[in-house]
Write a protein that holds these residues in place. Structure first.
Motif, short mmCIF file in Angstrom:
data_model
loop_
_atom_site.label_atom_id
_atom_site.label_comp_id
_atom_site.label_asym_id
_atom_site.label_seq_id
_atom_site.Cartn_x
_atom_site.Cartn_y
_atom_site.Cartn_z
N VAL A 37 0.84 -1.20 0.00
CA VAL A 37 0.00 0.00 0.00
C VAL A 37 0.87 1.25 0.00
N ILE A 40 2.51 1.65 -3.55
CA ILE A 40 1.50 2.11 -4.51
C ILE A 40 1.09 3.54 -4.17
N GLY A 41 0.99 3.84 -2.88
CA GLY A 41 0.68 5.21 -2.47
C GLY A 41 1.74 6.20 -2.90
N ILE A 44 1.03 6.89 -6.49
CA ILE A 44 -0.16 7.74 -6.62
C ILE A 44 0.19 9.19 -6.29
N ALA A 71 -0.86 6.80 0.11
CA ALA A 71 -1.39 5.59 0.73
C ALA A 71 -2.74 5.86 1.41
N LEU A 74 -5.23 5.92 -1.30
CA LEU A 74 -5.50 4.55 -1.72
C LEU A 74 -6.39 3.81 -0.72
N ILE A 78 -10.03 2.17 -1.32
CA ILE A 78 -10.30 0.76 -1.00
C ILE A 78 -11.47 0.66 -0.03
#
Length: 83
Positions: A37, A40-41, A44, A71, A74, A78
Motif C-alpha cells: 500500500v 502504490i501510495g 499515486i 497511501a 488509496l 479501497i
C-alpha cells in the motif's frame, strides 16, 4: 536499480503504509500489505500531487510524507469499495 534503492523503497513503503493504516482506521493489511500500500501510495502521490501543484520537496522525509498521502488516498478508495 541497486539493492540499496530497493531496500529504501521497502522501508519508505512500510513506514508510509503503517502510518496510513493508523490515519485511516480499520484498513491495515499486515506488514507485507502495508508495504505494498505504501509503495502504490508513493506512485499515486508522485503522479497526483505535482498535477495539483503540490511539491513537498526532496529527501527521505518528503518521500515518506508523499507516500503517506498517496497511501491514505488509496486506503480511502479501497474503503469505499469494501463497503
Amino acid at each position: 536499480m541497486g539493492i540499496e534503492s530497493l531496500i529504501v523503497w521497502l522501508i519508505v513503503g512500510g513506514i508510509a503504509g503503517w502510518l496510513a493504516g493508523l490515519i485511516v482506521k480499520g484498513y491495515g493489511f499486515g506488514i507485507i500489505g502495508n508495504i505494498i500500500v505504501g509503495i502504490i501510495g508513493a506512485f499515486i502521490a508522485g503522479w497526483l500531487l505535482p498535477r495539483l501543484g503540490i511539491v513537498i520537496g526532496g529527501g527521505i522525509i518528503a518521500s515518506i510524507i508523499n507516500a503517506v498521502i498517496g497511501a491514505v488516498i488509496l486506503l480511502v478508495i479501497i474503503g469505499f469499495f469494501k463497503r
